[in-house]
Design a protein around this motif. Structure first.
Motif, PDB file in Angstrom:
ATOM      1  N   SER A  53      23.038 108.848  16.763  1.00 51.20           N
ATOM      2  CA  SER A  53      23.838 108.797  17.992  1.00 51.20           C
ATOM      3  C   SER A  53      23.488 109.906  18.968  1.00 51.20           C
ATOM      4  CB  SER A  53      25.332 108.890  17.641  1.00 51.20           C
ATOM      5  OG  SER A  53      25.612 110.093  16.938  1.00 51.20           O
ATOM      6  N   TYR A  54      22.480 110.717  18.647  1.00 52.13           N
ATOM      7  CA  TYR A  54      22.152 111.899  19.441  1.00 52.13           C
ATOM      8  C   TYR A  54      20.982 111.605  20.356  1.00 52.13           C
ATOM      9  CZ  TYR A  54      20.838 116.820  20.343  1.00 52.13           C
ATOM     10  OH  TYR A  54      20.527 118.017  20.926  1.00 52.13           O
ATOM     11  N   GLN A  60      17.311 107.445  20.492  1.00 52.73           N
ATOM     12  CA  GLN A  60      18.051 106.830  19.398  1.00 52.73           C
ATOM     13  C   GLN A  60      17.214 105.735  18.733  1.00 52.73           C
ATOM     14  OE1 GLN A  60      22.051 105.708  20.497  1.00 52.73           O
ATOM     15  NE2 GLN A  60      22.359 107.563  21.696  1.00 52.73           N
ATOM     16  N   ALA A 100      29.621 109.743  23.235  1.00 48.58           N
ATOM     17  CA  ALA A 100      29.485 108.816  22.108  1.00 48.58           C
ATOM     18  C   ALA A 100      28.540 107.677  22.471  1.00 48.58           C
ATOM     19  CB  ALA A 100      30.855 108.274  21.713  1.00 48.58           C
ATOM     20  N   SER A 101      27.983 107.048  21.432  1.00 45.12           N
ATOM     21  CA  SER A 101      27.063 105.929  21.660  1.00 45.12           C
ATOM     22  C   SER A 101      27.389 104.821  20.675  1.00 45.12           C
ATOM     23  CB  SER A 101      25.619 106.394  21.445  1.00 45.12           C
ATOM     24  OG  SER A 101      25.367 106.547  20.059  1.00 45.12           O
ATOM     25  N   HIS A 103      26.062 104.148  17.987  1.00 42.45           N
ATOM     26  CA  HIS A 103      25.969 104.566  16.591  1.00 42.45           C
ATOM     27  C   HIS A 103      27.176 105.392  16.164  1.00 42.45           C
ATOM     28  CE1 HIS A 103      21.801 103.228  16.107  1.00 42.45           C
ATOM     29  NE2 HIS A 103      21.592 103.698  17.318  1.00 42.45           N
ATOM     30  N   MET A 104      28.072 105.676  17.096  1.00 49.33           N
ATOM     31  CA  MET A 104      29.232 106.519  16.801  1.00 49.33           C
ATOM     32  C   MET A 104      30.514 105.748  17.065  1.00 49.33           C
ATOM     33  SD  MET A 104      30.182 110.253  18.385  1.00 49.33           S
ATOM     34  CE  MET A 104      29.038 111.093  17.291  1.00 49.33           C
ATOM     35  N   ASP A 130      29.577 109.537  13.378  1.00 47.19           N
ATOM     36  CA  ASP A 130      28.322 108.825  13.112  1.00 47.19           C
ATOM     37  C   ASP A 130      28.042 108.979  11.617  1.00 47.19           C
ATOM     38  OD1 ASP A 130      25.734 107.909  12.797  1.00 47.19           O
ATOM     39  OD2 ASP A 130      24.909 109.006  14.494  1.00 47.19           O
TER      40      ASP A 130
END
Length: 368
Positions: A53-54, A60, A100-101, A103-104, A130
């Motif tokens: 998520s980073y 990503q 946040a993305s 993946h989170m 995540d």
């Protein structure tokens, strides 16, 4: 005597070593490193976490592919490079939502406190988790890349700083330390020194900027429980994670720097300790050791992997920022494919994939 290779890689960090292991056995490869030991600078000073998520979307994507490649390699090794973990972001509702993305996932405040009991409840209002993150055994990974590269015939030379490079005929002539080389492709994996290598080579620099990032191992009165996620502030003011009975902490600073052997500046760690003793119950009692690395970025914050727009045979593998380890295997895979496929006349290299286009050294957003 001049040594002849298909590819000469400059830089012995995770970027250079990973592409050396990807290319070795498919063409003749040499890697030169200015320091007496490999991975001396940023690659030995990483937080060593791979977090899906980073970073921007393309980072990503590269992280997910890197994890796939590392997991496949782990199945062949007696000791695993990857260890499952998790990553938690804390802060205000707006701050966490902005960072946040896909993946989170958002988690309740109570769940965040359950996962990390050291957090002071009033210090944050929102959290995201995540669960696909991994801790990385960086020394083992670096050693594996070196072993694979050398085992497949690559030559690795340390203590060989590049002092001259010029395009002659169909290739490059390079002077590094006391050695002379000729190569069809020159790979610039020089990290914070990537633009300096370009200048030496007569290539227009990309405006890559190194930034300082400090970390420390601290002694704490109340150690984090096993399984506690790595915790980062959504406003990028700190992160911390368990390191056995100690804790690794960072102020997450982003201060411009020249290429150098970076050292912690007075006050950076002390201010962080004071802050963490306010927002956690860790009870930091002292600093065991501290260090500073350089995260080098392009203007758009996206890593660079691709042939130069004008200088034929000059391949950029740089600007990884804080994403070096977590994108390394995927970046090396892409770079090896492009290098082995070759390059057409100067300025006509046209990567087909969306990922390659996003990373290309020819993209318009890269110039400062």
């Amino acid at each position: 005597m001049t040594a002849h290779y298909d590819v000469l890689i400059v830089g012995g960090g995770i970027a250079g070593l990973s592409v050396a292991s990807a290319l070795a056995g498919k063409c003749s490869v040499a890697l030169v490193e200015a320091e007496q030991e490999l991975a001396y600078h940023t690659s030995s000073r990483s937080a060593r976490n791979l977090i899906p998520s980073y970073g921007p979307a393309v980072v990503q994507e590269l992280t997910v592919r890197t994890l796939e490649l590392m997991a496949a390699r782990d199945s062949e090794l007696p000791e695993r490079v990857l260890a499952p973990g998790s990553f938690m972001l804390i802060g205000s509702e707006d701050g966490v939502r902005a960072e946040a993305s896909g993946h989170m996932q958002p988690i309740p405040h109570a769940k965040a406190l359950e996962l990390c009991p050291a957090l002071v409840p009033e210090s944050f209002t929102a959290a995201g988790l995540d669960t696909g993150a991994f801790a990385c055994n960086a020394p083992l990974l670096l050693a594996d890349h070196r072993q694979r590269a050398e085992g497949a015939g690559a030559d690795i030379i340390t203590g060989a700083r590049v002092h001259s490079a010029q395009r002659l005929g169909s290739g490059w002539e390079i002077g590094a330390g006391q050695e002379a080389f000729q190569a069809g492709v020159l790979v610039n994996a020089a990290g914070a020194w990537a633009d300096e290598l370009a200048v030496i080579s007569g290539v227009e620099k990309l405006g890559l900027q190194p930034y300082r990032r400090t970390a420390a191992i601290v002694d704490v009165e109340h150690p984090l429980p096993e399984g506690c996620p790595m915790v980062a502030a959504a406003d990028s003011s700190f992160y911390f994670r368990r390191d056995g009975s100690d804790v690794l902490v960072s102020p997450s600073e982003k201060v411009p720097s020249g290429p150098e052997d970076a050292k912690p500046r007075p006050g950076d760690v002390e201010r962080l300790v004071a802050r963490l003793n306010q927002v956690t119950t860790l009870g930091i009692r002292g600093v065991r050791r501290a260090w500073t690395g350089l995260r080098t970025e392009a203007a758009d914050g996206i890593p660079v992997a691709g042939f130069d727009a004008e200088a034929q045979g000059f391949y950029w593998l740089a600007g990884q920022g804080g994403y070096g380890f977590q994108t390394s295997s995927a970046m090396a895979e892409l770079a090896a494919e492009q290098i082995l496929a070759g390059q057409g006349p100067a300025g006509t290299d046209s990567p087909a994939s969306r990922t390659a286009q996003a990373l290309a050294a020819t993209r318009w957003s890269i110039r400062r």
